[in-house]
Design an enzyme around this catalytic site. Structure first.
Site, PDB file in Angstrom:
ATOM      1  CD1 TRP A   1      63.564   6.125 -41.043  1.00 35.45           C
ATOM      2  CD2 TRP A   1      65.106   6.507 -40.049  1.00 35.45           C
ATOM      3  NE1 TRP A   1      63.174   5.727 -39.990  1.00 35.45           N
ATOM      4  CE2 TRP A   1      64.374   5.988 -39.008  1.00 35.45           C
ATOM      5  CE3 TRP A   1      66.567   7.024 -39.554  1.00 35.45           C
ATOM      6  CZ2 TRP A   1      64.531   6.002 -37.580  1.00 35.45           C
ATOM      7  CZ3 TRP A   1      66.668   7.166 -38.017  1.00 35.45           C
ATOM      8  CH2 TRP A   1      65.752   6.387 -37.163  1.00 35.45           C
TER       9      TRP A   1
ATOM     10  CD  GLU B   1      64.757   8.151 -47.428  1.00 37.74           C
ATOM     11  OE1 GLU B   1      64.333   8.891 -47.057  1.00 37.74           O
ATOM     12  OE2 GLU B   1      65.846   7.327 -47.017  1.00 37.74           O
TER      13      GLU B   1
ATOM     14  CG  ASP C   1      60.496   4.678 -48.063  1.00 38.04           C
ATOM     15  OD1 ASP C   1      59.208   5.068 -48.060  1.00 38.04           O
ATOM     16  OD2 ASP C   1      61.152   4.330 -46.928  1.00 38.04           O
TER      17      ASP C   1
ATOM     18  CD  GLN D   1      60.402  12.247 -44.530  1.00 36.82           C
ATOM     19  OE1 GLN D   1      60.612  13.496 -44.647  1.00 36.82           O
ATOM     20  NE2 GLN D   1      60.923  11.505 -43.624  1.00 36.82           N
TER      21      GLN D   1
ATOM     22  CE  LYS E   1      58.076   9.664 -41.997  1.00 39.67           C
ATOM     23  NZ  LYS E   1      58.172   9.814 -40.593  1.00 39.67           N
TER      24      LYS E   1
ATOM     25  NE  ARG F   1      65.703  15.370 -41.406  1.00 35.50           N
ATOM     26  CZ  ARG F   1      64.561  14.504 -41.001  1.00 35.50           C
ATOM     27  NH1 ARG F   1      63.719  13.943 -41.973  1.00 35.50           N
ATOM     28  NH2 ARG F   1      64.213  14.214 -39.929  1.00 35.50           N
TER      29      ARG F   1
HETATM   30  C1  PLP Z   1      61.618   7.727 -46.002  1.00 42.30           C
HETATM   31  C2  PLP Z   1      60.825   6.881 -44.987  1.00 42.30           C
HETATM   32  N1  PLP Z   1      60.669   5.666 -45.004  1.00 42.30           N
HETATM   33  C3  PLP Z   1      60.285   4.837 -43.762  1.00 42.30           C
HETATM   34  C4  PLP Z   1      59.936   5.508 -42.533  1.00 42.30           C
HETATM   35  C5  PLP Z   1      59.598   4.837 -41.270  1.00 42.30           C
HETATM   36  O1  PLP Z   1      58.196   5.138 -41.215  1.00 42.30           O
HETATM   37  P1  PLP Z   1      57.645   4.703 -39.886  1.00 42.30           P
HETATM   38  O2  PLP Z   1      58.253   5.736 -38.689  1.00 42.30           O
HETATM   39  O3  PLP Z   1      56.241   5.036 -40.049  1.00 42.30           O
HETATM   40  O4  PLP Z   1      57.477   3.311 -39.500  1.00 42.30           O
HETATM   41  C6  PLP Z   1      60.424   6.753 -42.337  1.00 42.30           C
HETATM   42  C7  PLP Z   1      60.124   7.717 -41.170  1.00 42.30           C
HETATM   43  O5  PLP Z   1      60.703   8.684 -40.909  1.00 42.30           O
HETATM   44  C8  PLP Z   1      60.914   7.635 -43.616  1.00 42.30           C
HETATM   45  O6  PLP Z   1      61.210   8.919 -43.571  1.00 42.30           O
END
Ligand code: PLP
Length: 442
Positions: free
Chosen positions: A140, A213, A246, A249, A275, A409
């Site tokens: 994500w 991620e 990324d 989280q 976040k 989660r």
């Molecule tokens: C790992 C990761 N990257 C990016 C995003 C996207 O972030 P945003 O919703 O602030 O655009 C999320 C959102 O859940 C995420 O979990």
């Protein structure tokens, strides 16, 4: 306040009449206030927030030091013309790059996670002169065009073509992968090589970047095996592509280190934070090397947004960094994460529907299955458990999308006390005791 206050017909009919529904049903509670790790609903129920809002509020809600920064900056230095930079921006940039290894030397500040990934992907394209982007299944990265093109979730469907050159590798899911060694253990190297073979055969020779991620959170807290990130970087380097991590989280202490890449002793080419950086306020960052920054600058890199370099969120981010460092929250996350997981592992001995407990630091996954042998996900039971937890006063997330299993989660704030954590864990235990359909070990 009445015992029916959460059902307030005027509130819900106004919601029905006026809101666009953006992702399934709304939670049938009216949350009136949030303080520390607790939410308070319209009936006066206290709900422990085990997801830090949307996996962001690492300092809990309404942290007094953050509140002061917001008040001060709302009064004196809030939002400016995007070409102006201010002391809070320089402060945060120096603090962040000061705590990162060489190769993560330069930073820019945006608002959301999707935006930071969009900016990172544009940077990788301009730097490499290529356009293919590889994401992982179950990832994500956001809902903007480049980010969602690298996001492999059911939300990808029904909106026409994603970006040209979007390629995919399998998520390193040790629990579910069919790639096994003769002894039954997970063969992630074979799986990764297999995935790269497919990518290589699809590629037109234009690989710009892999984005992933360090722990695939939305995909079900999938923790890659040790060595995975390093190997991925080697794969990228071999093909002249960049590696974008990324850490929306996992950044800012959540996994037991300030940044999750530190567990692996590797350095990504581009790092995105969001976040947790703003601890609940919209703040994100892209970090990269001096060399990449200089190259793309010379080529006219453009990512100009309304809220880029805004002083108010930057000042908040700067205070978040101070608090995380001062209170050694990565160490707390490490310790409390162990308490959390060992509690769930004890529950697993009693309840065979707990297929797996996993995670790192205070990012915890718990998968609900029909059968420990077949590992078939039990989504209805996962949802029933989550509903029961909410009734009992705990907000714990569960991925409801088909194909991802019923995986809780959980990611409480990093400054939760051990007593508050145990209060939440007792609610989880009570939910297992009292949810219809949960069987105990015979
Ligand atoms: C790992 C990761 N990257 C990016 C995003 C996207 O972030 P945003 O919703 O602030 O655009 C999320 C959102 O859940 C995420 O979990």
């Amino acid at each position: 306040m009445t015992s029916q206050a959460n059902q307030d017909p005027a509130f819900w009919s106004a919601a029905d009449n006026s809101l666009i529904r953006y992702g399934g049903a709304f939670v049938p509670r009216i949350i009136e206030s949030a303080e520390g790790v607790y939410l308070h609903d319209a009936e006066g129920n206290k709900i422990i927030d085990f997801t830090s809002g949307q996996m962001s509020s690492i300092l809990g809600h309404g942290h007094p030091e953050i509140v002061n920064v917001i008040i001060e900056h709302a009064k004196n230095l809030d939002h400016l013309f995007s070409g102006m930079i201010t002391r809070p921006v320089i402060d945060l940039a120096s603090k962040l790059t000061g705590m990162m290894p060489k190769g993560l030397d330069k930073v820019m500040f945006l608002s959301t996670g999707g935006e930071s990934n969009e900016a990172a992907i544009r940077m990788a394209k301009l730097y490499t002169g290529r356009y293919e982007i590889v994401g992982l299944t179950n990832s994500w990265h956001g809902v903007t065009q480049a980010a969602i093109s690298a996001t492999f979730q059911p939300t990808r469907k029904n909106y026409g073509p994603s970006a040209v050159g979007s390629l995919v590798l399998p998520a390193p899911n040790a629990y579910r992968s069919p790639f096994r060694k003769p002894d039954g253990s997970y063969d992630w190297e074979a799986e990764l090589d297999y995935g790269w073979n497919l990518v290589d055969s699809l590629s037109t020779g234009n690989l710009a970047a892999v984005i992933l991620e360090p722990i695939l959170s939305s995909g079900g807290v999938i923790v890659p095996p040790p060595g995975y990130l390093r190997r991925m970087k080697e794969h990228c380097a071999k093909r002249g592509a960049l590696l974008i991590l990324d850490e929306a989280q996992t950044g800012m202490g959540r996994t037991g280190k300030m940044f999750a890449f530190e567990h692996e002793g590797m350095v990504p080419d581009i790092l995105t934070l969001s976040k947790t950086l703003g601890a609940g306020l919209p703040l994100s960052a892209v970090v990269t090397s001096t060399e990449i920054e200089e190259t793309v600058y010379k080529r006219g890199y453009s990512f100009y947004t309304t809220h880029i370099s805004d002083p108010l969120p930057a000042a908040v981010g700067s205070k978040v960094v101070d608090i995380v460092v001062r209170d050694d929250l990565p160490a707390r996350a490490h310790h409390l994460g162990n308490v959390f997981r060992s509690f769930l592992l004890d529950l697993q001995k009693k309840y065979p529907c707990i297929g797996e407990v996993r995670g790192q630091g205070l990012l915890v996954g718990m998968e609900i299955v029909k059968d420990q042998k077949t590992r078939e996900a039990d989504e209805p039971l996962g949802i029933a458990l989550a509903d029961r937890m909410l009734e009992l006063g705990l907000s714990a997330n569960v991925v409801r999308g088909p194909g991802f299993g019923a995986c809780f989660r959980m990611a409480p704030s990093l400054n939760i006390t051990e007593d508050q954590l145990k209060e939440g864990l007792e609610i989880i235990a009570e939910a297992f005791r009292t949810t219809p359909g949960v069987k105990t070990v015979e």
